[in-house]
Enzyme design. Structure first.
Site, PDB file in Angstrom:
ATOM      1  N   GLY A  50       0.815  -1.200   0.000  1.00  0.00           N
ATOM      2  CA  GLY A  50       0.000   0.000   0.000  1.00  0.00           C
ATOM      3  C   GLY A  50       0.851   1.254   0.000  1.00  0.00           C
ATOM      4  N   CYS A  51       0.263   2.371  -0.431  1.00  0.00           N
ATOM      5  CA  CYS A  51       1.020   3.605  -0.578  1.00  0.00           C
ATOM      6  C   CYS A  51       1.464   4.160   0.770  1.00  0.00           C
ATOM      7  CB  CYS A  51       0.189   4.645  -1.341  1.00  0.00           C
ATOM      8  SG  CYS A  51      -1.455   4.932  -0.680  1.00  0.00           S
ATOM      9  N   TYR A  52       0.534   4.311   1.712  1.00  0.00           N
ATOM     10  CA  TYR A  52       0.917   4.772   3.044  1.00  0.00           C
ATOM     11  C   TYR A  52       1.945   3.823   3.665  1.00  0.00           C
ATOM     12  CZ  TYR A  52      -3.066   8.084   3.547  1.00  0.00           C
ATOM     13  OH  TYR A  52      -3.951   9.129   3.438  1.00  0.00           O
TER      14      TYR A  52
END
Lengths: 370, 370, 370, 370
Positions: free
Chosen positions: B150-152
């Site tokens: 995921g990006c976060y």
């Protein structure tokens, strides 16, 4: 592989040139010259180059710059300043692509009228080749000094050149309403460029008196007077009404009003052109398609209007239009990224032409979206 | 040269993959699968591809897609949806890089707890390799199915992994305050994503209950339990306090609060880490430098904090920190472009690893600035 | 009807004061003092006042300013500069509301430590009353000199004061992650405040060393030491654990990290508070509601988190929170408009108190949305 | 004190009306009618009203609305929908101010041509009074039904009306290049209104075919035909060339091109007007000053151009111009806040007129800047 240097490396045009050139497979970046930051590491000013080929590059002062070691120099300097530095470098070996306004007018008196001071190197003006690739490709290939066009100018000329010889068009009163992102103003410390002054706002400025208006008008008239006839890019494709070509006087009059809009990159020019007799969307589309069928970087939209987001971050221009039967006018909308096709991208395109590289090398990126 | 297809091509991650892949010198784009736009020309939906290699590409429906013709498939689909499509494609020949959350947890029960529904393909979970390149490079090379992080999560793990074994650190209560641009929410028609609702505003959302918080915590604990010990990227570089490694229970607790900020791209994670005894900026810097000295895409800043503008448009992460002696905490700031290192860029990095290309091919672009 | 003057009228806080005051039914604007623009018409600098009561108002120099003619003076000046001008004006008749940091600390040594220079008027510090209305209402009514709180400080204190005496709270390590719009930086010509440098970007700055962090910590400790016990606004409402009140030493430690976000107005503070034993959302909500039930300008949200758009352009603060059972922490989100409740609005609220006007006169506007 | 209700309260125009009206000293808000949100508390949809007089107000359904209890109803509804609801309410007692396009054309056939469907209440059109205050003040005072002008229309008419009778002007081919913030598009769920699609972009739309273009042209021609001669606001002030007034046919032709710009509020119209003989800046300025000397809400700038930031958040229009001698054209720049002078503010101005309140009550706010 060629050695390339940039004078004025830390302005916004300079940094955009670095971004393009350090990934260009045929280019070795030689020297980065900066008045304000000589002696510093590039990554201390522009940390985005950390981890890139330019990670360890230092900025140097002009006095330490040896022109001879470069095959090509980009000068990304303010007008007025640029002409003296170009004059100093010219003839030392490297080709020069100048991104200022100093060498864009073959007629020094028109330059002086619009820029408000004397041109100190009129002899060099004669050497300069106007660097709008789609207009002047063959001459650029052999140029020693290229005058890279203005950003507003590029957006406007690409939209207007195909129609300027259209026999139904009335070029006497072209209105260009152009909107630019803030990067076009450069990295200068002015109150009106602060975020708080610009964000969520908008304004017109310099209506009728912006230099780019004069540049657009000048090049269009040069074109109609035959200055670009060797290059048949446009001429060969449209039905030229030769009665239009009175070489003695200006044929085209342009009223140009720029606007500042709170986006970073991008110019959108909305152009209004009167017709002398009724036309049709199909007829106009054909003119555009003939002009740009073979042009990679100018995309003609048949049935929609272009948006900034589709070109920002790329070297592409997109052009759309609407023929308004009711008022018998054409509304042309032309968009470019002012940093790319409007400045550094077009400069690299010119470089590719001069050195015989494929014209699109280093310039294939599409828009950065979202 | 490999044949690559994308399932879910017209979402924002899909379009970013296309942007990267169509310029990748080792990639031929084969099929672009889209549920909503099958049958249409790509350039009618995303006009930025006009004039590119994808100018004439059509989108196709999943039912018309022949997996066998591709060497690699990217699945850029919503979680829940992705697992079924991956299950259908898996084993038909092509490698798969999945950009959803469906295969990121080796423990299906944790996935089910945080995602709120049953995992229908737990057998495939075992095949999946977590695609954080800097953590898991060697396993990725041989993977048939990569679960792209995921990006976060990427922004947070890159900042935390080097310190998680630092003997002075207290990983029991890590606080991550993350801020994301709006593209992270995808191209979904929600009222709160309208320009008028988002521009000039800001908000926190899902504090303590966002799935990416659980993914960060999960991977950190997996790491401490030894799941990534084959790969010595981090372990070899820091002084591991082996008494820390109680493999039976979680060692790390993460409180994660994301925020929505009116920018297009970019995640900035501000991370707060308690120390159990006094440290120094020099000691912490050395840990980071050892971890990332050899990593092209993770840049450690010695004496300044990173900003979004220096990485937006690039695959680079930049990490800076401040040791606060007064409260004996470390504040770490980590920035990535959520579309690149946080999604499509990392996916291409994974592809490069799997097919033996240089890891940075197609990913060398620096930030688009200004 | 009172006569009011502003020293420092053309900074952003000054212009916001003018915006509020020229519509205030009990206020006559007397003099507008500006160093940089003395002699000019206000509307030549701020054309938004064309057509208003201030249409013909001229800016004057400090040397031409007669303090005696005013009932109240707002000083909207940089710290360090303000203390000397306040000292010059103090005792000449008018009440003074100072918007700088110069009179916010009763302990001059703490001021000097965080501001880095000597306080030249410590005797005046004793006269100053801290102008956070909800904390200090009764003292403000009789003050001759009000020290208007910092913008970050107001957002943070309103969120923290109700909980600081909560017996389950552990105030030893409060983390405040605050995000501010760019107007908070004032109208100063700095490169990093240019639109092109700020738009579409984000950054943390001064982690752990920003002066507002010290102001928050200072006031919280003052409060716990009993400095504000006369005023029972908060104390009367919460269950005070008196064993908490060791007046000899600091009870509260704050780690404060501000961020710059590309919006014009608004501060969002995300605050992390550890609990020593389990609590519940209901228990915490009750504490907030008791504290702010009677407060017009502080709105407590029961079940959602606040957003900037709901308060920008208004004097309202909105506060929401999430109790995270898993980590036993409270995440509090507090939003204000930095120009209003964080500066000029609160100053007008103080003025209303001092002169016996209804507290909300001139401040009833709701957020400007969209 | 009058009772006022709003039909369509939760759209952007509705919420702006509530913002203005709940602070208006002569207004009691009676009913807020909303189709989508009937039964809900207003503050659950628009939390900015927490703590205001509207804190406990509920939204109701149209079927529960009793028109008789109101003195005035604002209808803020989509065109086509509005006419039926107005027809239902008309004659029940309350005055009506309609903010849709349904009653702006006295000639139903022109309405039908541009709106593309039949007008179902042509009899009511005759009762409607066009609500551009500066043009039609005396008739508005006695109106039972006011047709509030379009936002683009207001910005354009205020700029054009003073010059339309100027004997040197050639009104046959007026070009209006208008730029609007996104709030003008309302709160509708359309992909092209998402933040990610709009931010950092810009586009032209509907060139030559936008309904507001027809409204501008229609009102200008009505004016020239004498429809507004009772009101001498403009006529008395300019030298009317009566030979201009051929009442039989249209005198004015307008080409109108709107653009979408990533700001929240504000319209900037750049208008190009040909002259038939040379004029001067002084002559044109005098015409404008005569027209607007007595008008509080229209400010004429003598020597600069207006900017959005100077009017956003206020009911003021600002108008500047440049006479371009070279091309003998006038470039007029007109700015308004589309939500205020372009919609809700002008509607309240109309209400003030009808009920005999001072015209500026509730509308004195200056722009919210920064």
């Amino acid at each position: 592989m060629i050695n390339v240097s940039i004078i004025g490396a830390t302005g916004y045009v300079g940094v955009e040139l670095m971004r393009l050139l350090h990934e260009h497979p045929e280019v070795e970046i030689k020297d980065l010259v900066s008045k304000s930051s000589a002696g510093q590491l590039l990554i201390d000013i522009y940390p985005q180059f950390r981890g890139s080929k330019l990670n360890d590059q230092k900025l140097i002062a002009l006095k330490d710059f040896k022109a001879e070691a470069s095959d090509l120099i980009f000068t990304a300097l303010p007008h007025g300043v640029s002409q003296d530095i170009v004059a100093e470098l010219y003839g030392k070996g490297p080709k020069i692509i100048d991104l200022s306004g100093d060498f864009r007018y073959q007629d020094v008196d028109i330059y002086e009228e619009w820029y408000g001071f004397e041109h100190r190197h009129p002899e060099l003006v004669k050497e300069a080749v106007y660097g709008l690739v789609e207009l002047n490709r063959s001459k650029i290939k052999n140029a020693n000094l290229v005058a890279n066009p203005g950003c507003y100018v590029t957006a406007s000329l690409l939209a207007l050149l195909p129609l300027i010889n259209f026999k139904k068009a009335d070029p006497y009163s072209i209105i260009i309403d152009a909107k630019s992102g803030v990067s076009g103003a450069g990295r200068s410390l002015k109150e009106n460029l602060l975020f708080t002054e610009t964000h969520n706002s908008m304004k017109a400025y310099s209506p009728g008196v912006h230099r780019h208006g004069s540049e657009i008008e000048y090049i269009l008239n040069q074109y109609l007077k035959g200055s670009y006839t060797e290059n048949k890019i446009y001429d060969s494709k449209v039905t030229v009404d030769s009665s239009n070509l009175e070489k003695e006087k200006n044929r085209v009059e342009v009223l140009f009003t720029p606007h500042l809009v709170p986006i970073k990159r991008g110019i959108l020019a909305t152009i209004y052109l009167d017709l002398k007799e009724a036309s049709s969307a199909a007829e106009i589309l054909e003119i555009y398609q003939q002009a740009y069928n073979q042009e990679e970087f100018v995309q003609v939209l048949a049935d929609k209007l272009p948006e900034i987001k589709n070109i920002a971050g790329s070297n592409f221009a997109q052009i759309g239009f609407k023929y308004d039967q009711r008022t018998n006018k054409i509304i042309i909308v032309s968009v470019i990224d002012n940093m790319l096709k409007g400045a550094a991208g077009q400069a690299v395109q010119n470089m590719n032409l001069i050195f015989g590289f494929a014209e699109n090398i280093g310039l294939k990126s599409t828009a950065l979206f979202p």
